[in-house]
Design an enzyme around this catalytic site. Structure first.
Site, PDB file in Angstrom:
ATOM      1  N   CYS A 135       4.436   2.043   2.227  1.00  0.00           N
ATOM      2  CA  CYS A 135       5.511   1.816   3.196  1.00  0.00           C
ATOM      3  C   CYS A 135       6.403   0.627   2.872  1.00  0.00           C
ATOM      4  CB  CYS A 135       4.926   1.634   4.590  1.00  0.00           C
ATOM      5  SG  CYS A 135       4.055   3.094   5.184  1.00  0.00           S
ATOM      6  N   HIS A 390      10.822   6.268  10.417  1.00  0.00           N
ATOM      7  CA  HIS A 390      10.206   5.557   9.297  1.00  0.00           C
ATOM      8  C   HIS A 390      10.151   6.444   8.058  1.00  0.00           C
ATOM      9  CE1 HIS A 390       7.656   3.186   6.844  1.00  0.00           C
ATOM     10  NE2 HIS A 390       6.478   3.505   7.350  1.00  0.00           N
ATOM     11  N   CYS A 422       3.332  -3.162   7.361  1.00  0.00           N
ATOM     12  CA  CYS A 422       1.976  -2.874   6.897  1.00  0.00           C
ATOM     13  C   CYS A 422       2.057  -1.807   5.814  1.00  0.00           C
ATOM     14  CB  CYS A 422       1.089  -2.423   8.046  1.00  0.00           C
ATOM     15  SG  CYS A 422       1.688  -0.963   8.935  1.00  0.00           S
ATOM     16  N   GLY A 424      -0.248   1.340   3.776  1.00  0.00           N
ATOM     17  CA  GLY A 424      -1.421   2.189   3.709  1.00  0.00           C
ATOM     18  C   GLY A 424      -2.377   1.777   2.603  1.00  0.00           C
TER      19      GLY A 424
END
Length: 459
Positions: A135, A390, A422, A424
């Site tokens: 991300c 997103h 954040c 993954g």
């Protein structure tokens, strides 16, 4: 101590004699970060890495939004071209294009991005590569370009991000290595992101009500920003097509507005939604980020080159940090990454005037804001991913455009901004930016009536 003081006096004397200043009496500017701040410069800071243009497409709901029938490269090409149009830059001067992208097969997406560069008018002499840090990929692309410019590999580069979650969905190819069961942290890398959200909520006591409230506020702020025209400067209209699924009819459309914002969202509406990932859980479709399509791009170069070309300086790239956290609670990444990036910039938390923190899930967003004791009025002032969406690889680049435009609007009241998200598998990333028009060649020196010629660090 006296010898140290005398050395500082002599050193300052030599520095003064080499500066092209009219005033013979100078002192370092005392800024919010203190005398020891790493970002403070002498008058020679032409090698600062600055942003001269940043833009994005609208962000649209995957599979049913405005870009559901748009090829990924047709999302990237318009924002790349817009950078050239905004700056009138000769495309052959660009040293590299780095594109953050997540879900598509690596070699295929790299080729699609190269095609997009040609569509945008770049010659074949300009190279391109992709980068994938989940991300944070769009922000990582910008950081990679900034680092390359700082290292002297080239003077001008583009950091971009692209994701079509219509074309490429979250999933896994191939069997799982059975060894993973012997390593709990490796096993947790395979957890669905929604389960990591539930883990954060349970471990840190983030309630369903707190999460729903964060979601409502995200939509409220995004709707207000849209109504006020705040996104117009950053969104590049995209001419594309919409295909009617029933008739197959093609309709030409121009997409220029985010289509995931729900201005009528309320706590009562969200309270009716069932948990999406776990029975009796608290993460729902309403308090998690939307699955989206979009792209963004950022043009960076050395400050002295930008000044030579007469280009406006939107922001200065000050620092970047990527950190690791437990994979099972990957959403806490910003709570660790932000302090690391702020320290790397030589700043204190209170020096940051505005934050763009990706709202992957309301649980982790609420936790990070509480953990860092952030003023809600400084965070995601124009809404976040819960409202806007997103598109994984594009989010970081989108945030750069949103942040710098907001800092520009706020002017002197907003000097430093942070972008964070954040990641993954258990990471976090953050970057610090300084508003572009804050600094000039004399910003660290001013005339004073009296001067001991010492910084307070030596006292």
């Amino acid at each position: 101590m006296e010898k140290a003081i005398e050395r500082q006096r002599v050193l300052l004397h030599h520095l003064q004699s080499s500066l092209p200043l009219r005033s013979p009496i100078l002192s370092s500017e005392v800024c919010a970060a203190g005398d020891s701040a790493k970002y403070q410069r002498s008058s020679c800071f032409g090698d600062d890495v600055v942003i001269v243009a940043a833009c994005r497409t609208a962000i649209c709901k995957s599979k049913r939004g405005g870009f559901k029938d748009t090829h990924p490269e047709d999302l990237l090409a318009p924002v790349l071209k817009a950078l050239l149009d905004k700056t009138q830059l000769n495309p052959s001067e660009v040293g590299d294009i780095v594109v953050g992208t997540v879900l598509a097969p690596g070699s295929q997406r790299a080729i699609e991005c190269r095609m997009a560069a040609f569509y945008a008018g770049f010659p074949d002499t300009v190279p391109l590569r992709t980068v994938n840090r989940q991300c944070s990929s769009g922000l990582q692309a910008v950081a990679d370009v900034a680092a390359a410019i700082k290292a002297g590999f080239y003077d001008i580069g583009i950091g971009a991000g692209l994701e079509s979650m219509t074309v490429n969905s979250v999933g896994r190819n191939g069997p799982v290595n059975p060894k993973v069961e012997m390593f709990p942290q490796a096993r947790d890398c395979l957890l669905p992101m929604g389960i990591t959200s539930e883990n954060v909520a349970e471990r840190y006591g983030i309630t369903r009500q707190e999460q729903d409230h964060a979601a409502v506020e995200s939509h409220r702020r995004a709707a207000a920003a849209t109504a006020a025209g705040k996104f117009k400067e950053e969104i590049i209209p995209v001419l594309t097509k919409i295909v009617d699924p029933k008739t197959g009819e093609h309709k030409r459309v121009t997409i220029s507005m985010d289509d995931g914002i729900r201005m009528d969202t309320s706590l009562s509406v969200l309270a009716k939604l069932k948990p999406a990932f776990k029975k009796d859980g608290s993460t729902t479709a309403g308090n998690a980020s939307q699955v989206s399509d979009g792209a963004g791009a950022v043009l960076l170069m050395r400050r002295d080159l930008a000044m030579q070309k007469g280009l406006p300086i939107l922001g200065v790239f000050r620092s970047f940090a990527a950190v690791g956290v437990e994979p099972g609670v990957m959403g806490i990444g910003p709570a660790v990454a932000i302090p690391a990036a702020v320290r790397a910039a030589g700043l204190q938390p209170d020096d940051i005037d505005i934050f763009e923190i990706n709202e992957a899930f309301a649980s982790q967003f609420v936790y990070c804001c509480k953990k860092l004791e952030l003023d809600p009025e400084k965070v995601n002032v124009n809404g976040g991913a819960i409202a806007l969406g997103h598109p994984l690889g594009a989010t970081g680049a989108r945030c750069v455009s949103t942040l710098l435009n907001e800092m520009k609007r706020r002017g002197k009241a907003c000097r430093f901004g942070v972008i964070s998200m954040c990641i993954g598998s258990g990471m976090g990333a953050a970057a610090v930016f300084e508003r572009g028009d804050v600094v000039d060649q004399l910003i660290n020196a001013r005339q004073v009536e009296a001067n001991s010629f010492l910084s307070k660090d030596a006292m």
